[in-house]
Design a protein around this motif. Sequence first.
Motif, PDB file in Angstrom:
ATOM      1  N   VAL A   1       1.005  -1.295  -0.108  1.00  0.00           N
ATOM      2  CA  VAL A   1      -0.087  -0.211   0.082  1.00  0.00           C
ATOM      3  C   VAL A   1       0.949   1.281   0.013  1.00  0.00           C
ATOM      4  O   VAL A   1       2.231   1.241   0.585  1.00  0.00           O
ATOM      5  CB  VAL A   1      -1.006  -0.102   1.106  1.00  0.00           C
ATOM      6  N   LYS A   2       0.623   2.405  -0.824  1.00  0.00           N
ATOM      7  CA  LYS A   2       1.420   3.548  -0.533  1.00  0.00           C
ATOM      8  C   LYS A   2       0.907   4.541   0.341  1.00  0.00           C
ATOM      9  O   LYS A   2      -0.495   4.760   0.495  1.00  0.00           O
ATOM     10  CB  LYS A   2       1.211   4.211  -1.995  1.00  0.00           C
TER      11      LYS A   2
ATOM     12  N   VAL B   1       5.942   2.823  -0.489  1.00  0.00           N
ATOM     13  CA  VAL B   1       5.311   1.591  -0.736  1.00  0.00           C
ATOM     14  C   VAL B   1       5.417   0.579   0.349  1.00  0.00           C
ATOM     15  O   VAL B   1       6.855   0.470   0.512  1.00  0.00           O
ATOM     16  CB  VAL B   1       5.550   1.305  -2.090  1.00  0.00           C
ATOM     17  N   LEU B   2       4.732   0.585   1.063  1.00  0.00           N
ATOM     18  CA  LEU B   2       4.752  -0.354   2.520  1.00  0.00           C
ATOM     19  C   LEU B   2       4.004  -1.648   2.421  1.00  0.00           C
ATOM     20  O   LEU B   2       3.194  -1.747   1.700  1.00  0.00           O
ATOM     21  CB  LEU B   2       4.382   0.293   3.663  1.00  0.00           C
TER      22      LEU B   2
ATOM     23  N   ARG C   1     -11.388  -7.548  10.696  1.00  0.00           N
ATOM     24  CA  ARG C   1     -10.191  -7.895  10.226  1.00  0.00           C
ATOM     25  C   ARG C   1      -9.410  -6.539  10.485  1.00  0.00           C
ATOM     26  O   ARG C   1     -10.155  -5.513  10.399  1.00  0.00           O
ATOM     27  CB  ARG C   1      -9.967  -8.068   8.744  1.00  0.00           C
ATOM     28  N   ILE C   2      -8.124  -6.536  10.880  1.00  0.00           N
ATOM     29  CA  ILE C   2      -7.235  -5.132  10.840  1.00  0.00           C
ATOM     30  C   ILE C   2      -6.385  -5.249   9.749  1.00  0.00           C
ATOM     31  O   ILE C   2      -5.543  -6.222   9.820  1.00  0.00           O
ATOM     32  CB  ILE C   2      -6.712  -4.883  12.319  1.00  0.00           C
ATOM     33  N   TRP C   3      -6.347  -4.508   8.696  1.00  0.00           N
ATOM     34  CA  TRP C   3      -5.022  -4.378   7.951  1.00  0.00           C
ATOM     35  C   TRP C   3      -4.404  -3.199   8.320  1.00  0.00           C
ATOM     36  O   TRP C   3      -4.474  -2.251   8.693  1.00  0.00           O
ATOM     37  CB  TRP C   3      -5.605  -3.867   6.494  1.00  0.00           C
ATOM     38  N   TYR C   4      -2.978  -3.311   8.422  1.00  0.00           N
ATOM     39  CA  TYR C   4      -1.830  -2.405   8.785  1.00  0.00           C
ATOM     40  C   TYR C   4      -0.752  -2.513   7.735  1.00  0.00           C
ATOM     41  O   TYR C   4      -0.392  -3.336   7.313  1.00  0.00           O
ATOM     42  CB  TYR C   4      -1.654  -2.609   9.882  1.00  0.00           C
ATOM     43  N   ALA C   5      -0.141  -1.392   7.643  1.00  0.00           N
ATOM     44  CA  ALA C   5       1.031  -1.405   6.732  1.00  0.00           C
ATOM     45  C   ALA C   5       2.227  -0.895   8.002  1.00  0.00           C
ATOM     46  O   ALA C   5       2.200  -0.329   9.038  1.00  0.00           O
ATOM     47  CB  ALA C   5       1.079   0.012   5.857  1.00  0.00           C
ATOM     48  N   ILE C   6       3.523  -1.507   7.556  1.00  0.00           N
ATOM     49  CA  ILE C   6       4.688  -1.456   8.316  1.00  0.00           C
ATOM     50  C   ILE C   6       5.763  -0.389   7.773  1.00  0.00           C
ATOM     51  O   ILE C   6       6.030  -0.650   6.639  1.00  0.00           O
ATOM     52  CB  ILE C   6       5.412  -2.956   8.480  1.00  0.00           C
ATOM     53  N   ASP C   7       5.950   0.413   8.477  1.00  0.00           N
ATOM     54  CA  ASP C   7       6.753   1.566   8.007  1.00  0.00           C
ATOM     55  C   ASP C   7       8.005   1.407   9.256  1.00  0.00           C
ATOM     56  O   ASP C   7       8.151   2.091  10.113  1.00  0.00           O
ATOM     57  CB  ASP C   7       6.249   3.123   8.400  1.00  0.00           C
TER      58      ASP C   7
ATOM     59  N   TRP D   1       0.747   1.631  10.504  1.00  0.00           N
ATOM     60  CA  TRP D   1      -0.234   2.482  10.010  1.00  0.00           C
ATOM     61  C   TRP D   1      -1.675   1.603   9.640  1.00  0.00           C
ATOM     62  O   TRP D   1      -1.609   0.313   9.083  1.00  0.00           O
ATOM     63  CB  TRP D   1       0.025   2.998   8.692  1.00  0.00           C
ATOM     64  N   ILE D   2      -2.501   1.720  10.443  1.00  0.00           N
ATOM     65  CA  ILE D   2      -3.800   1.057  10.337  1.00  0.00           C
ATOM     66  C   ILE D   2      -4.466   1.558   9.114  1.00  0.00           C
ATOM     67  O   ILE D   2      -4.777   2.754   8.845  1.00  0.00           O
ATOM     68  CB  ILE D   2      -4.794   1.125  11.548  1.00  0.00           C
ATOM     69  N   THR D   3      -4.635   0.516   8.040  1.00  0.00           N
ATOM     70  CA  THR D   3      -5.265   0.990   6.721  1.00  0.00           C
ATOM     71  C   THR D   3      -6.717   0.631   6.521  1.00  0.00           C
ATOM     72  O   THR D   3      -7.375   1.003   5.812  1.00  0.00           O
ATOM     73  CB  THR D   3      -4.473   0.322   5.627  1.00  0.00           C
TER      74      THR D   3
END
Length: 70
Positions: free
Chosen positions: A24-25, A30-31, A43-49, A56-58
């Motif tokens: 995801v951007k 782009v993470l 569900r919880i979707w998240y991105a790792i920075d 980041w919760i997406t």
Amino acid sequence: MAITANPRRVDSRQHRLKGSLGTVKMVGLVLEQWQYEATSGGRIWYAIDDGERTIWITRAGAGHPRQTDA
């Protein structure tokens, strides 16, 4: 919480999303995008920075996300 303690843990409730959902951007980067199964449908979707040491919760929802249906 599992997401913050070990965001890349792979088990029956936590895994990286596949295909186009796997990244995801955000914040100009782009993470990797992961999913945590909070309940049988929720569900919880998240991105790792990694650079900012931030999760980041997406997406968070009580129902199963249709985007993951193949």
